[in-house]
Motif scaffolding. Structure first.
Motif, PDB file in Angstrom:
ATOM      1  N   LEU A 106       1.132   4.759   9.902  1.00 48.11           N
ATOM      2  CA  LEU A 106       1.175   4.245   8.529  1.00 48.11           C
ATOM      3  C   LEU A 106       2.494   3.545   8.251  1.00 48.11           C
ATOM      4  N   LEU A 107       3.586   4.147   8.656  1.00 49.21           N
ATOM      5  CA  LEU A 107       4.895   3.531   8.460  1.00 49.21           C
ATOM      6  C   LEU A 107       4.990   2.226   9.235  1.00 49.21           C
ATOM      7  N   GLY A 108       4.414   2.199  10.423  1.00 49.08           N
ATOM      8  CA  GLY A 108       4.430   0.987  11.234  1.00 49.08           C
ATOM      9  C   GLY A 108       3.675  -0.160  10.602  1.00 49.08           C
ATOM     10  N   PHE A 109       2.688   0.158   9.770  1.00 51.64           N
ATOM     11  CA  PHE A 109       1.937  -0.873   9.061  1.00 51.64           C
ATOM     12  C   PHE A 109       2.640  -1.327   7.780  1.00 51.64           C
ATOM     13  N   GLY A 110       3.819  -0.748   7.507  1.00 60.70           N
ATOM     14  CA  GLY A 110       4.560  -1.102   6.303  1.00 60.70           C
ATOM     15  C   GLY A 110       4.081  -0.387   5.056  1.00 60.70           C
ATOM     16  N   ILE A 111       3.349   0.688   5.213  1.00 56.82           N
ATOM     17  CA  ILE A 111       2.831   1.461   4.076  1.00 56.82           C
ATOM     18  C   ILE A 111       3.906   2.437   3.591  1.00 56.82           C
ATOM     19  N   GLU A 112       4.088   2.537   2.293  1.00 62.39           N
ATOM     20  CA  GLU A 112       4.997   3.534   1.718  1.00 62.39           C
ATOM     21  C   GLU A 112       4.314   4.899   1.812  1.00 62.39           C
ATOM     22  N   VAL A 113       4.990   5.851   2.417  1.00 55.16           N
ATOM     23  CA  VAL A 113       4.387   7.162   2.622  1.00 55.16           C
ATOM     24  C   VAL A 113       5.150   8.216   1.829  1.00 55.16           C
ATOM     25  N   VAL A 154       9.695  10.461   5.586  1.00 54.86           N
ATOM     26  CA  VAL A 154       8.870   9.882   4.528  1.00 54.86           C
ATOM     27  C   VAL A 154       9.440  10.296   3.179  1.00 54.86           C
ATOM     28  N   ASN A 155       8.935   9.697   2.126  1.00 51.17           N
ATOM     29  CA  ASN A 155       9.417   9.986   0.778  1.00 51.17           C
ATOM     30  C   ASN A 155       8.847  11.306   0.257  1.00 51.17           C
ATOM     31  N   SER A 156       9.629  11.949  -0.599  1.00 51.12           N
ATOM     32  CA  SER A 156       9.152  13.170  -1.245  1.00 51.12           C
ATOM     33  C   SER A 156       8.236  12.823  -2.398  1.00 51.12           C
ATOM     34  N   VAL A 157       7.280  13.691  -2.673  1.00 46.27           N
ATOM     35  CA  VAL A 157       6.374  13.464  -3.793  1.00 46.27           C
ATOM     36  C   VAL A 157       7.132  13.454  -5.115  1.00 46.27           C
ATOM     37  N   MET A 175       0.835  -1.195   0.000  1.00 42.93           N
ATOM     38  CA  MET A 175       0.000   0.000   0.000  1.00 42.93           C
ATOM     39  C   MET A 175       0.868   1.243   0.000  1.00 42.93           C
ATOM     40  N   ARG A 176       0.338   2.306  -0.632  1.00 48.27           N
ATOM     41  CA  ARG A 176       1.054   3.586  -0.637  1.00 48.27           C
ATOM     42  C   ARG A 176       0.111   4.709  -0.246  1.00 48.27           C
ATOM     43  N   ALA A 177       0.656   5.711   0.445  1.00 49.67           N
ATOM     44  CA  ALA A 177      -0.130   6.844   0.910  1.00 49.67           C
ATOM     45  C   ALA A 177       0.520   8.140   0.465  1.00 49.67           C
ATOM     46  N   LEU A 178      -0.312   9.120   0.139  1.00 50.22           N
ATOM     47  CA  LEU A 178       0.158  10.461  -0.217  1.00 50.22           C
ATOM     48  C   LEU A 178      -0.405  11.447   0.799  1.00 50.22           C
ATOM     49  N   LEU A 179       0.492  12.199   1.448  1.00 48.83           N
ATOM     50  CA  LEU A 179       0.086  13.158   2.465  1.00 48.83           C
ATOM     51  C   LEU A 179       0.380  14.579   1.994  1.00 48.83           C
ATOM     52  N   SER A 180      -0.626  15.453   2.128  1.00 51.06           N
ATOM     53  CA  SER A 180      -0.449  16.879   1.829  1.00 51.06           C
ATOM     54  C   SER A 180      -1.466  17.639   2.665  1.00 51.06           C
ATOM     55  N   VAL A 181      -1.034  18.092   3.844  1.00 53.51           N
ATOM     56  CA  VAL A 181      -1.997  18.650   4.797  1.00 53.51           C
ATOM     57  C   VAL A 181      -1.648  20.072   5.191  1.00 53.51           C
ATOM     58  N   ALA A 182      -2.668  20.925   5.188  1.00 52.59           N
ATOM     59  CA  ALA A 182      -2.508  22.283   5.708  1.00 52.59           C
ATOM     60  C   ALA A 182      -2.710  22.288   7.219  1.00 52.59           C
TER      61      ALA A 182
END
Length: 515
Positions: free
Chosen positions: A20-27, A44-47, A1-8
């Protein structure tokens, strides 16, 4: 699974990203969010690892990229689309965590120019949320930090976000995007002077669920306008008591709006959205006493609204009676101490109006009446009284004392349901007639409630007298002056009756119906 985060809004994002990282999800995250996480030790990884490129147009184009949207929009149940992405080396994005930069609050903080306001618009965030919500069959669109715990719980228990929660999150995401765009449209309509646009969007934010509506079998909730920034009931602080009921909220709003319509210390006592007592005085406690004298029986179990900080002396007087709630700009410590002895009494404090930024635009400047299949929309009924345009139509001119009471009563009568009649003397109501099909009956009710206090009082009528019988009844009760809009084909008859009884009568040229 992969997640994209962009929060104000970064509330809770650090803990959520760790989970999320603990669940092994690529962030993956956009620069601002990534920096905020890194500052808390979360890497986490850069977009740009997804897009394989730098942002363009001064940083505005970061996530507007084929690799991002293809990974979000690809249907998981269509093998050809999955194979197409695999051939291009594009991975799926299963979790999109985005909240847009606030617009209405931002332009409310300070006065900004159009160019600056346009720069505040978060195009990318709204687009990402819309794309993720559209593909809720395979993607979770998380638009608010309040959902983090539920998403985390399902990932921990199920290993995925359930279809039921994805559907709920999609609805929330589309609502968020719709509200965001509606706020921007409201701002642009305001600055262009477009009061009634072709499409009018209502942006409301939930304050709380209510126990029930007008009746116990009706469900209800309380919402606030996001473009309304004056100090209002929707932003009140509850100092004591339960969340007010649906009907109490209606009366609290009416009581506070009436009281704050006056500049002198003023108290309004309200029942069923109509004032049953209203008075102004140099001392707030005296204003309360005079307001209560209007109709002590009707005041029982009502709502009290004041336009000053409630002091101990006034609180003691209020505590001697039985009320549902009190609303004020503030409460002194002595007042709170006194009223705490009244179990079940709700105390609400209204915040002051902001001094900077844009106020009350969009639907905040409009009023609504529900009809089957639609809404009737109008601008707010403002007082708009120019003293210089008042027309004395009788032989006798009002005295200064009468004129002062007439203006007090005229300000009050627009808060009373039609047909509305207000009798006043010495800055206080002495009788009120409301919600009658006949203006004559409204006069009779007001006179009956006033009793002997009607003598030497003045009368305000929200609309003209279609027949002179109401004026005749007022004269018979000892009322000495009348303020009304005028405009009836029988105005001359009304004036003749007033002259016959040596009454003073003033026309305002403006009516104030409240159906």
């Amino acid at each position: 699974m992969r997640a994209l985060l962009s929060v104000a809004n970064r509330d809770g994002i650090v803990e959520f990203a760790r989970d999320l990282l603990g669940f092994g999800i690529e962030v993956y995250a956009t620069d601002g969010t990534r920096d905020a996480l890194a500052a808390e030790g979360v890497e986490v990884n850069s977009v740009t690892a997804l897009t394989q490129g730098e942002s363009d147009v001064g940083g505005q184009v970061k996530t507007f990229h084929h690799a991002v949207y293809a990974g979000i929009l690809a249907r998981r149940d269509v093998p050809a689309q999955i194979e197409e992405l695999r051939a291009q080396g594009i991975g799926l994005i299963d979790l999109v965590v985005v909240n847009v930069k606030p617009f209405a609050p931002a332009i409310g903080v300070k006065l900004v120019g159009l160019d600056e306001a346009i720069e505040m618009i978060d195009v990318a965030g709204a687009a990402l949320l819309g794309a993720a919500a559209r593909n809720a069959a395979g993607v979770a669109a998380v638009a608010d930090p309040s959902h983090y715990k539920q998403v985390t719980a399902e990932l921990r228990e199920l290993g995925v976000v359930s279809p039921e929660l994805r559907a709920k999150l999609a609805a929330e995401a589309f609502s968020t995007v719709a509200a965001y765009h509606a706020e921007i449209a409201a701002y642009l309509n305001q600055i262009s002077g477009n009061t009634f646009p072709r499409h009018l969007a209502l942006v409301l934010q939930k304050v709380d669920d209510l126990r029930y509506g007008e009746n116990p079998h009706q469900r209800a909730a309380f919402y606030r306008e996001t473009t309304h920034r004056s100090g209002t009931l929707a932003d009140a602080t509850r100092l004591q008591g339960d969340m007010p009921s649906f009907n109490n909220l209606l009366d609290l709003d009416a009581a506070y709006r009436i009281a704050r319509d006056y500049t002198a210390p003023t108290v309004a006592i309200v029942k069923h959205t109509d004032p049953v007592g209203l008075a102004s005085h140099d001392e707030l406690v005296e204003a309360y006493r005079h307001a209560l004298e209007t109709d002590p029986v009707a005041a029982f179990g009502g709502i009290v609204g004041v336009n000053r900080e409630l002091d101990g002396a006034t609180a003691r007087e209020i505590a001697a009676n039985s009320y549902e709630a009190v609303v004020a700009p503030g409460f002194s410590q002595s007042a709170i101490g006194i009223l705490r002895g009244k179990p079940g009494l709700e105390l609400l404090a209204i915040p002051p109006d902001p001094t900077d930024g844009m106020r009350d635009y969009g639907i905040a400047s409009l009023d609504f009446k529900r009809v089957a299949g639609g809404l009737l929309v109008e601008t707010q009924d403002e007082l708009g009284l120019d003293r210089g345009r008042l027309q004395v139509v009788t032989q006798r001119r009002p005295t200064l004392e009468e004129l002062t009471d007439m203006l007090f009563a005229w300000r009050a009568v627009r808060h009373v349901r039609s047909n509305a009649i207000v009798l006043a003397r010495n800055g206080a109501t002495v009788g009120i007639g409301a919600g009658q099909a006949s203006r004559q009956v409204s006069v009779e009710i007001a006179v009956r409630r006033a009793g002997d206090r009607a003598k030497l009082a003045v009368l305000a009528s929200d609309a003209y007298f279609p027949f002179p019988d109401g004026i005749q009844a007022a004269a018979g009760a000892g009322i000495t002056a009348i303020i009304q809009p005028g405009g009836s084909i029988r105005d001359e008859m009304a004036i003749e009756v007033a002259d016959r009884h040596h009454m003073a009568m003033v026309f305002t040229g403006r009516r104030h119906f409240r159906h």
